[in-house]
Enzyme design. Structure first.
Site, short mmCIF file in Angstrom:
data_model
loop_
_atom_site.label_atom_id
_atom_site.label_comp_id
_atom_site.label_asym_id
_atom_site.label_seq_id
_atom_site.Cartn_x
_atom_site.Cartn_y
_atom_site.Cartn_z
N GLU A 190 -5.94 -2.59 12.67
CA GLU A 190 -5.56 -3.71 11.64
C GLU A 190 -6.54 -4.94 11.49
O GLU A 190 -6.78 -5.05 10.16
CB GLU A 190 -4.07 -4.15 11.52
CG GLU A 190 -2.94 -3.10 11.52
CD GLU A 190 -3.14 -1.84 10.50
OE1 GLU A 190 -3.70 -2.19 9.54
OE2 GLU A 190 -2.65 -0.68 10.90
N ALA A 230 1.58 -0.20 10.39
CA ALA A 230 1.39 -1.59 10.35
C ALA A 230 0.49 -1.63 9.18
O ALA A 230 0.19 -0.76 8.52
CB ALA A 230 0.34 -2.26 11.73
N GLU A 264 -2.82 -3.88 6.69
CA GLU A 264 -3.84 -4.98 7.02
C GLU A 264 -3.76 -6.05 6.08
O GLU A 264 -5.04 -6.63 5.79
CB GLU A 264 -5.05 -4.23 6.97
CG GLU A 264 -5.52 -3.54 5.79
CD GLU A 264 -5.10 -2.11 5.65
OE1 GLU A 264 -5.64 -1.52 4.76
OE2 GLU A 264 -4.27 -1.63 6.32
N ASN A 265 -2.85 -6.30 5.32
CA ASN A 265 -2.98 -7.39 4.40
C ASN A 265 -3.58 -8.40 4.68
O ASN A 265 -3.82 -8.84 5.65
CB ASN A 265 -1.60 -7.97 4.15
CG ASN A 265 -0.44 -6.90 3.78
OD1 ASN A 265 -0.51 -6.01 3.13
ND2 ASN A 265 0.59 -7.04 4.93
N GLU A 270 -9.81 4.37 6.05
CA GLU A 270 -8.77 4.61 7.34
C GLU A 270 -9.97 5.58 8.27
O GLU A 270 -9.57 5.22 9.41
CB GLU A 270 -7.61 5.63 6.72
CG GLU A 270 -6.65 4.58 5.98
CD GLU A 270 -6.32 3.58 6.63
OE1 GLU A 270 -6.36 3.24 8.00
OE2 GLU A 270 -5.49 2.60 5.93
N GLU A 327 0.81 -1.13 -0.02
CA GLU A 327 0.04 -0.03 0.05
C GLU A 327 0.94 1.21 0.08
O GLU A 327 1.98 1.29 0.92
CB GLU A 327 -1.01 0.18 1.25
CG GLU A 327 -2.05 1.01 1.28
CD GLU A 327 -2.82 1.26 2.33
OE1 GLU A 327 -3.54 2.18 2.44
OE2 GLU A 327 -2.83 0.33 3.06
#
Length: 866
Positions: free
Chosen positions: A309, A273, A275-276, A331, A127
């Site tokens: 996340e 962090a 959030e995959n 977000e 990202e």
């Protein structure tokens, strides 16, 4: 130089929201085959592509710093055709199979985007546009694909191979290059996702394993993967993960969808962090914690980021963004969700105070400066520059205002409809608002201005009482911002009550008043007692409030308002008015502030953590934000004078608060509250009596059985001229020099010191063997902390500005994202007195004239100068 015609501008094309067009080609399936090595990794990609609609445009696959060693279309070799970094493929049919191979060099990737190496671990960050540094792909969030991933690597160096989704197969043996001693693993993610959510990790990692049973009875295997030596520091993060999974089920009805959820911690990471899907990658600072190395604030931040996340699994992964202008769709909503989680597991009042403090210190200045932009921006040169407090924190406030207007039940119905309606889709902020409207029946047409208008509204309020008539007069204005000179009235929800000036009782119970016009008047019936206005309770709207107050009213509200946040705000406003007067050279009587603080300390009804927050004076930057022009020296002197007066007058009650203790291993809200108040009290004691404060701080430092008390004491000592200062700094370094996260604290505390020699100390620390520009955490700790230290950074000589410009230019050659985030402090030059303003502008002009400047930094600097 006229930056609008600077040569660099021609190299940076602007992307505009109004130019959005659906993708010409979809990619329903992606198969990736990685042969991993830090020095040279190869990636073979197979993309199934489908024409989207009736057109004859070619397939365009984005790349960044990569080259195709070969290209095949439907199995036949094709010579690659490039348009700059973009691979262009002419296709005659409506469906094709595209295969490419690229070579990557992870160990040399200092940008930390794409595939890179961190402390012996290979990992990815995609990202927003990092996937194009791994393989050729449309690399836009509205192209969703099912991913299958195969990895092979040296088994001794990289025994753990992780990717999104579920592991479907693994084994030992040769890879395609015939190398022995290797192993492989295959992963499949069944949920279509955009390329920015792709993730891969390979390394020598150990797991903290646990499990979670969902509300439908499914078992989910959980793993937090770190270096073996750090396993003991992962218990808090695991507890936070399980707590957030249960909270999301209770609060939003959202259940986790895979059978496996993994988190990996790495030391080098541009963000907090990521959030995959099914494989979150974290900056180590938001995973690793124990009482000896992490403060209460660190523990709280870890819980909040882990929750954030995880919550993205629905608000970001299952429902994602159509384009990057919609970034706040995921977000802002997810920040709002993680704030609710943190409030529920701790003190709601203290959490709200902390959230508002962050908003005022980061987002309000952004709204008031050259980098102001709406929650949903209209254009960008580099999208990573819009990972801002406006998109995140103001975006969360916009969601919170919707909840205030709709009420909790209708808001929950709206979020349910949003998730159900758009599951598996890439959507817009408008889709979210429309779901709220459809579920509630409330028209939010005017409310949408919060997404399109930049700037912080100012609301003026005056309560008039004449006989038996009580009328609240309200007006609003939104300042001009870059590209938006004229603004329309906003919908501003103001949670309001009337408090008896004599009785302290609520004369008119709390209600939400919707301010929708430039001016409005609201009448209250049956009010016979003189009333005080308690308005914008719990910060129901992100505004600047200007209230006409009678003498003694703020002191009374600070003591009697039953709403904790409003009580805090009254005391802060009382302090601000005193501090601004002092900074302006006016005579100041500190007695009202001191008495209000005395009553706050003495109250048995108040949580110690709330007392600690209420006793903190507004920051020097917040004082400056309330003044026409910032004079750092005058502000600093006024604030230190008030701190000194408080410390002298309240020496005994402050000492009593500082003597309170709490066990180091106890993370209960009560124990954390006591520790918070201890540190605040100690700071005020030191302000009133340096010798006594230094002795108490060193005693607390030496006897501390937890990092909160130890760091709290050191944070006070670093600003004092006392022999205990250096002894504590040396002792802290000697104890923790092997722990990089704690040494970040050591750098950051010295950069935040309120001393005349802070800048010189920071310049020396930049030459310290432990300082590294390649690690974002270390750079932020030293350089970022100095830039936030208003008095030390804004020295009249301008040497602070020169130092920051040097660091920006040096960092830009290594990691443009880190460099760009250092620009905004210089960009606020118009807010400062003329001498400093000219020096700041000169450094911006120096930066923008640098050859080969990244577009990340160019955008920030050019907008700051324009």
């Amino acid at each position: 130089m006229d930056i609008r015609t600077a040569p660099a501008a021609a190299a940076h094309a602007e992307t505009r929201r109004g130019d959005y067009r659906p993708p010409d080609w979809l990619v329903p399936e992606v198969a990736l085959d990685f042969t991993l090595d830090p020095d040279r990794s190869t990636v073979r990609a197979r993309l199934i592509v489908e024409r989207n609609g009736a057109h004859d445009r070619p397939l365009r696959l984005e790349g960044d710093g990569i080259a195709a060693t070969w290209l095949k279309v439907d199995g036949a070799p094709v010579e690659p055709v490039m348009d700059g970094p973009t691979l262009v493929i002419a296709l005659s049919g409506d469906r094709a199979t595209i295969e490419t191979e690229v070579a990557l060099h992870p160990a040399a990737n200092s940008k930390l985007m794409g595939l890179y190496a961190s402390g012996g671990i290979l990992c990815t960050q995609c990202e927003s546009q990092g996937f194009r540094r791994i393989s050729f792909h449309p690399d836009r969030p509205d192209v969703l694909s099912v991913y299958t991933v195969r990895m092979s690597a040296d088994k001794a160096r990289f025994p753990v191979l992780l990717a999104n989704g579920n592991c479907t197969a693994s084994g030992d043996g040769q890879d395609g290059n015939g190398k022995e001693g290797r192993h492989w693993a295959e992963w499949n993610d069944p949920f279509p996702k955009p390329s920015y959510l792709f993730a891969l990790v390979a390394g020598d990692l150990a797991p903290n394993r646990d499990s979670f049973t969902t509300m439908s009875g499914r078992n989910v295997d959980l793993g937090i993967w770190v270096r073996e030596a750090d396993l003991a520091k992962t218990a808090h993060a695991m507890a936070a993960l399980k707590s957030s999974m249960a909270w999301d089920e209770r609060t939003y009805g959202r259940e986790y969808d895979l059978d496996l959820f993994n988190i990996v911690a790495v030391d080098d990471f541009n963000f907090g962090a990521m959030e995959n899907k099914g494989l979150n990658i974290f900056n180590s600072r938001y995973i690793l914690a124990d009482a000896d190395t992490a403060t209460d604030g660190d523990f709280d931040a870890i819980a909040g980021v882990v929750a954030h996340e995880y919550f993205h699994n629905w608000s970001g992964d299952r429902v994602t963004c159509r384009d990057w202008f919609q970034l706040s769709l995921k977000e802002g909503f997810t920040v709002f969700r993680d704030q609710g989680f943190s409030a529920d597991i701790g003190s709601a009042a203290v959490k709200r105070i902390d959230d508002v403090r962050v908003l005022r210190s980061a987002q309000f200045p952004e709204d008031a400066g050259p980098l102001a932009h709406p929650v949903r921006p209209e254009s960008y040169l580099e999208i990573t520059n819009f990972y801002t407090a406006t998109v995140y924190n103001k975006g969360a406030e916009v969601i919170g205002m919707m909840r205030t207007i709709l009420g909790p039940d209708r808001f929950r119905a709206g979020s349910d409809l949003y998730f159900d309606r758009h599951d598996g889709e890439a959507v817009t902020c408008e889709d979210f608002v429309k779901a709220m409207e459809d579920a509630s029946g409330i028209n939010l047409a005017q409310f949408r201005l919060w997404y399109s208008q930049a700037g912080t509204p100012t609301v003026t309020a005056r309560l008039d009482q004449d006989g038996g008539r009580t009328v609240l007069h309200l007006s609003q204005s939104v300042p001009a911002t870059p590209g938006q000179s004229t603004k329309q009235p906003m919908v501003i929800p103001l949670r309001t009550a009337l408090i008896g000036r004599d009785s302290g009782a609520e004369l008119a119970p709390a209600q939400v008043i919707l301010l929708t016009e430039a001016e409005q008047a609201i009448a209250f019936d049956g009010i016979t007692e003189p009333a005080m206005l308690s308005i914008n309770r719990d910060f129901s709207a992100p505004i600047i409030l200007d209230v006409t107050r009678a003498a003694g009213e703020l002191e009374s509200l600070a003591e009697h308002d039953p709403n904790p946040f409003a009580r805090y705000e009254a005391l802060q406003e009382l302090m601000l008015r005193t501090l601004i007067a002092g900074a302006n050279g006016e005579p100041v009587d500190p007695a009202p502030v001191i008495e209000a603080m005395r009553r706050t300390l003495a109250s048995n009804a108040l949580d110690p953590a709330f007392k600690g927050e209420a006793l903190l004076l507004p920051s020097e930057s917040m004082i400056g934000d309330r003044m026409p022009l910032v004079d750092p020296d005058a502000i600093h002197d006024a604030r230190e004078a008030l701190r000194r007066a408080i410390g002298v007058a309240l020496a005994d009650p402050l000492a009593a608060a500082q003597r309170e203790g709490a066990p180091g291993s106890d993370l209960s809200p009560a124990a954390k509250s006591i520790r918070r108040l201890r540190s605040v009290a100690l700071g005020l004691i030191a302000a009133g009596d340096t010798l006594r404060g230094a002795a108490l701080a060193k005693a607390q430092f030496d006897s501390a059985d937890n990092m909160t008390d130890r760091q709290g004491a050191l944070g006070i000592l670093v600003s004092l001229d006392a022999p205990e200062r250096q002894a504590a700094l040396d002792g802290f370094y000697d104890r923790y020099q092997a722990d990089s996260l704690v040494i970040d604290k050591w750098f950051g505390l010295q950069a935040a010191a309120q001393r005349r020699d802070t800048l010189a100390a920071v310049e020396a620390l930049a030459r310290h063997p432990d300082f590294s520009m390649t690690n974002p955490n270390r750079s932020r700790a030293l350089v970022g902390s100095l830039a936030m230290n208003q008095w030390a950074f804004h020295t009249a000589s301008g040497e602070g500005y020169r130092f920051l410009a040097d660091m920006i230019l040096a960092s830009d050659r290594i990691n443009p994202q880190t460099a760009a985030r250092l620009v905004p402090p210089l960009g606020r030059w118009r807010r400062f007195e003329p001498g400093r303003a000219a020096l700041m502008r000169a450094q911006l002009e120096r930066i923008v004239a640098e050859p080969n400047l990244s577009k990340d930094v160019f955008e920030q600097v050019s907008k700051s100068l324009a």
